[in-house]
Design a protein around this motif. Structure first.
Motif, mmCIF file in Angstrom:
data_model
loop_
_atom_site.group_PDB
_atom_site.id
_atom_site.type_symbol
_atom_site.label_atom_id
_atom_site.label_comp_id
_atom_site.label_asym_id
_atom_site.label_seq_id
_atom_site.Cartn_x
_atom_site.Cartn_y
_atom_site.Cartn_z
ATOM 1 N N GLY A 61 0.826 -1.209 0.000
ATOM 2 C CA GLY A 61 0.000 0.000 0.000
ATOM 3 C C GLY A 61 0.859 1.257 0.000
ATOM 4 N N MET A 62 1.903 1.242 0.808
ATOM 5 C CA MET A 62 2.832 2.375 0.856
ATOM 6 C C MET A 62 3.440 2.632 -0.512
ATOM 7 S SD MET A 62 5.312 2.286 4.187
ATOM 8 C CE MET A 62 6.701 2.978 3.336
ATOM 9 N N ALA A 64 2.168 1.898 -3.344
ATOM 10 C CA ALA A 64 1.132 2.481 -4.203
ATOM 11 C C ALA A 64 1.028 3.988 -3.931
ATOM 12 C CB ALA A 64 -0.207 1.793 -3.965
ATOM 13 N N GLY A 65 1.014 4.367 -2.669
ATOM 14 C CA GLY A 65 0.938 5.788 -2.294
ATOM 15 C C GLY A 65 2.120 6.573 -2.826
ATOM 16 N N MET A 66 3.300 5.968 -2.759
ATOM 17 C CA MET A 66 4.506 6.636 -3.258
ATOM 18 C C MET A 66 4.444 6.771 -4.781
ATOM 19 S SD MET A 66 7.268 4.787 -0.740
ATOM 20 C CE MET A 66 8.509 6.046 -0.425
ATOM 21 N N LEU A 68 1.706 6.960 -6.561
ATOM 22 C CA LEU A 68 0.702 7.980 -6.876
ATOM 23 C C LEU A 68 1.254 9.379 -6.612
ATOM 24 C CD1 LEU A 68 -2.515 6.242 -5.475
ATOM 25 C CD2 LEU A 68 -1.841 6.490 -7.863
ATOM 26 N N SER A 69 2.363 9.450 -5.862
ATOM 27 C CA SER A 69 3.025 10.734 -5.620
ATOM 28 C C SER A 69 4.233 10.925 -6.532
ATOM 29 C CB SER A 69 3.465 10.825 -4.155
ATOM 30 O OG SER A 69 2.369 10.702 -3.289
ATOM 31 N N LYS A 71 6.739 8.639 -7.441
ATOM 32 C CA LYS A 71 7.936 7.799 -7.310
ATOM 33 C C LYS A 71 7.793 6.513 -8.135
ATOM 34 C CE LYS A 71 9.763 10.652 -4.407
ATOM 35 N NZ LYS A 71 10.727 11.601 -4.973
ATOM 36 N N SER A 93 -4.989 -1.474 -4.617
ATOM 37 C CA SER A 93 -4.130 -0.296 -4.405
ATOM 38 C C SER A 93 -3.169 -0.077 -5.567
ATOM 39 C CB SER A 93 -3.331 -0.438 -3.103
ATOM 40 O OG SER A 93 -4.178 -0.365 -1.983
ATOM 41 N N ASN A 97 -5.497 1.287 -9.363
ATOM 42 C CA ASN A 97 -4.995 2.666 -9.436
ATOM 43 C C ASN A 97 -4.024 2.866 -10.600
ATOM 44 O OD1 ASN A 97 -6.276 3.973 -7.277
ATOM 45 N ND2 ASN A 97 -4.772 3.245 -5.785
ATOM 46 N N GLN B 120 -6.854 -0.610 3.326
ATOM 47 C CA GLN B 120 -5.738 -0.287 2.432
ATOM 48 C C GLN B 120 -5.397 1.203 2.371
ATOM 49 O OE1 GLN B 120 -5.710 -2.261 -1.397
ATOM 50 N NE2 GLN B 120 -6.982 -3.924 -0.657
ATOM 51 N N SER B 123 -2.312 2.740 4.368
ATOM 52 C CA SER B 123 -0.986 2.422 3.808
ATOM 53 C C SER B 123 -0.653 3.392 2.677
ATOM 54 C CB SER B 123 -0.959 1.002 3.242
ATOM 55 O OG SER B 123 -1.257 0.070 4.224
ATOM 56 N N ILE B 124 -1.649 3.656 1.842
ATOM 57 C CA ILE B 124 -1.443 4.578 0.726
ATOM 58 C C ILE B 124 -1.153 5.981 1.257
ATOM 59 C CG2 ILE B 124 -2.640 5.717 -1.201
ATOM 60 C CD1 ILE B 124 -3.972 2.973 -1.731
ATOM 61 N N MET B 128 2.124 8.360 0.759
ATOM 62 C CA MET B 128 2.058 9.740 0.261
ATOM 63 C C MET B 128 2.709 10.726 1.243
ATOM 64 S SD MET B 128 -1.744 9.931 -1.389
ATOM 65 C CE MET B 128 -2.060 9.250 -3.025
ATOM 66 N N THR B 131 6.441 10.318 1.089
ATOM 67 C CA THR B 131 6.968 10.935 -0.133
ATOM 68 C C THR B 131 7.036 12.452 0.030
ATOM 69 O OG1 THR B 131 6.008 9.150 -1.427
ATOM 70 C CG2 THR B 131 6.695 11.103 -2.635
#
Lengths: 314, 280
Positions: A61-62, A64-66, A68-69, A71, A93, A97, B120, B123-124, B128, B131
């Motif tokens: 998940g992390m 995925a977040g990175m 989406l930012s 990276k 995720s 996405n 989930q 975690s996302i 973010m 980052t």
């Protein structure tokens, strides 16, 4: 071709180091940085390395977040855990996405050896291949892995790199062409085609040499990209040789063999035989012993080739 | 940044949209959405630094809705903010719509991440926020979680991750409405003592009445001055808030009102709207 032996996971670690100058690249590891060789990246780029603990769900998940930012995260652990433990996170995720996450999963397959069945991921190709937007690559050696990592970083979208634990013989060199989605002919032949990936490419070459001694001309194709599968190449083989054997270190359901069969059956049916794990779990043992016991050797490919040729004649 | 009187008006409009959208779709999740209408009004019209005309603006605050099933509230807040025409709300859950039953990142600009499978989103949000730290960016990452969602073990991995990297740019808003599909959260899968659990994970914990716009404004103003730890705002909400026959009833978690029920609910909300206008 050289006889140098290096593991594909080493290729992963070395490639990350090489492409690491790109500030967008971040590497995540679930308490396995030495095993996945991401410790090399960690030493050189500590700020862009993230130790995520034995918490794979959060790691994915992390990532995925990175992504989406902006990276390009490389998620690194054993194939037994990613994808197997975190399918939901990868599906929603990452894939839904269309997050630009790359998975470097090492210690895949039976050849992980003594650790036994829990650690021998044998269904990961099928699992990843079923996900929309996912690219699936199974490199056959060190050099091919390095090219695969660099190209995975360069394309947009999720990529699964299936890597092994053990040192494997070099089947390619720096000059061997590699393009995601393009299978490569490693040996020409006219009687049948053996399509293999990963450690089975070596076995396929060995089997082809033995077949040659029996006056059977076998073509060998290294199909490193399972998805998107190289449809044109497979159909070309089917039309020219009229018989196909697939070989993979994976369950027979859903992997390379299935991917090839889908193309063949729909477009140009020819007899096929499948060398793969026969719907069972592995066990502890030496890699070579395991490949032999579970019928994943050049001898098995040889027998399958004879079988497929019998069917072709009928 | 809108004043409290306006925000109450916004929350009422969001509630009316929720009833209309879910009734029109014939499916959806009214209770949680109604309970969080005040939070969405305060976030979209007071707290978030965002530009509806430029949803991919780099410096925007991010809002992750982890419990995607209450998206009717978010869609309404987004439409009223100017992300898309209000009339598009009618397409909710219909074929070819950008307003999917659970939010789709690819379909609707402004949705920061798809969500629907619980556990989930945090975690996302952690990825973010991390980052943003890595890039020395100043925006904040807000993440809405439901209380039932805390049943998922993966959420606790993320809670620990936020602590590991001291993500004080991460603000969780927990919808503490005490219900989930099968009933009372404490009977289904005990969560209490929630405050102590988050404190044990080294988070800054704030409590607020999640249906009091003025108090919500106050708590988010306080959040802006906190440093050093990830922050959780436990928003105590009433599920179904604003519609008398839905309030505190788990059965309205994922059931649409029938036409007559919807009309009754809208009438109730109109009466409340007149009172808001009178007080203004």
């Amino acid at each position: 071709m050289t006889s140098e032996q290096k593991a594909t996971r080493q290729g992963y670690g070395d490639a990350l180091l090489e492409i690491g100058e790109n500030e967008k690249i971040v590497v995540l590891s679930a308490d396995l940085s030495e095993s996945t060789k991401t410790n090399l990246f960690e030493e050189k780029y500590p700020k862009r390395f993230f130790q995520c603990g034995v918490a794979e769900q959060n790691m994915v998940g992390m990532a995925a977040g990175m992504a989406l930012s902006g990276k390009i995260p490389f998620v690194s652990t054993f194939a037994a855990f990613v994808p197997n433990r975190v399918l939901d996170q990868i599906r929603v995720s990452v894939c839904y996405n269309d997050a630009n996450v790359k998975f470097g999963s090492t210690h895949a397959g039976l050849t992980v050896g003594e650790d036994g069945a829990t650690h021998q991921a044998m269904e990961d190709i099928a699992v990843m291949r079923a996900l929309p937007r996912m690219t699936v690559i199974v490199p056959c050696d060190y050099e091919e892995t390095k090219k695969a990592v660099a190209q995975a970083a360069a394309i947009k979208g999720p990529v699964y790199l299936r890597l092994g634990r053990n040192k494997v013989r070099a089947m390619t060199n720096k000059e061997t062409p590699f393009h995601i989605g393009k299978a490569e002919t490693f040996k020409n032949g006219k009687d049948l085609t053996i399509i293999a990936c990963g450690v089975m490419v070596k076995e396929a070459m060995k089997a082809a040499a033995e077949l040659e001694r029996h006056n059977i001309s076998a073509e060998v194709v290294n199909c490193h990209t399972i998805k998107p599968i190289d449809k044109d190449k497979i159909l070309d083989c089917a039309k020219r040789t009229g018989a196909i054997v697939t070989a993979e270190e994976h369950q027979r359901y859903g992997g390379l063999g299935s991917a090839v069969a889908e193309v063949v059956v729909e477009n140009y049916p020819v007899p096929m035989e499948f060398i793969a794990m026969n719907d069972s779990f592995g066990e502890s043992g030496k890699p070579e012993e395991l490949l032999k016991k579970y019928h994943l050797t050049s001898d098995d490919i040889f027998s399958a080739a004879k079988q497929v040729l019998n069917r072709k004649k009928k | 940044m809108e004043e409290v009187g306006h925000l109450k008006y916004r929350a009422n409009a969001i509630r009316q949209d929720i009833i209309k959208m879910i009734s029109n779709a014939g499916s959806g999740h009214p209770a949680g959405a109604l309970g969080m209408a005040d939070v969405f009004a305060v976030l979209y019209f007071h707290v978030l630094n965002h530009d509806p005309k430029n949803p991919s603006w780099e410096e925007r605050d991010r809002l992750i809705l982890s419990n995607g099933h209450i998206c009717a509230a978010r869609y309404s807040a987004m439409a009223h903010s100017g992300y898309f025409p209000i009339k598009e709300l009618k397409t909710f859950r219909k074929i070819d719509s950008r307003l999917q039953g659970h939010p789709s990142y690819e379909d609707l600009p402004g949705v920061e991440s798809s969500s629907g499978s619980l556990g989930q989103g945090l975690s996302i949000a952690v990825g973010m926020a991390l980052t943003a730290k890595l890039d020395n960016a100043n925006h904040k990452v807000y993440c809405i979680l439901s209380d039932g969602e805390l049943d998922e073990g993966s959420v606790w991995e993320s809670i620990n991750a936020a602590n590991k990297w001291n993500l004080d740019n991460l603000i969780v808003i927990l919808d503490r409405n005490n219900i989930q599909i099968s009933g009372d959260t404490e009977k289904v899968w005990p969560l209490n003592p929630l405050r102590k659990k988050f404190e044990a994970f080294n988070w800054e914990v704030l409590d607020v009445d999640g249906n009091d716009v003025m108090k919500l404004v106050g708590v988010f103003d306080r959040v802006n001055h906190l440093k050093g730890k990830p922050i959780i705002v436990i928003a105590n909400t009433v599920p179904g808030k604003g519609v008398s026959f839905m309030e505190n009833k788990a059965e309205w978690h994922g059931k649409p009102p029938a036409k007559d029920q919807a009309l009754y609910a809208l009438k109730e909300l109109s009466v409340k709207l007149r009172k808001i206008e009178d007080d203004f």
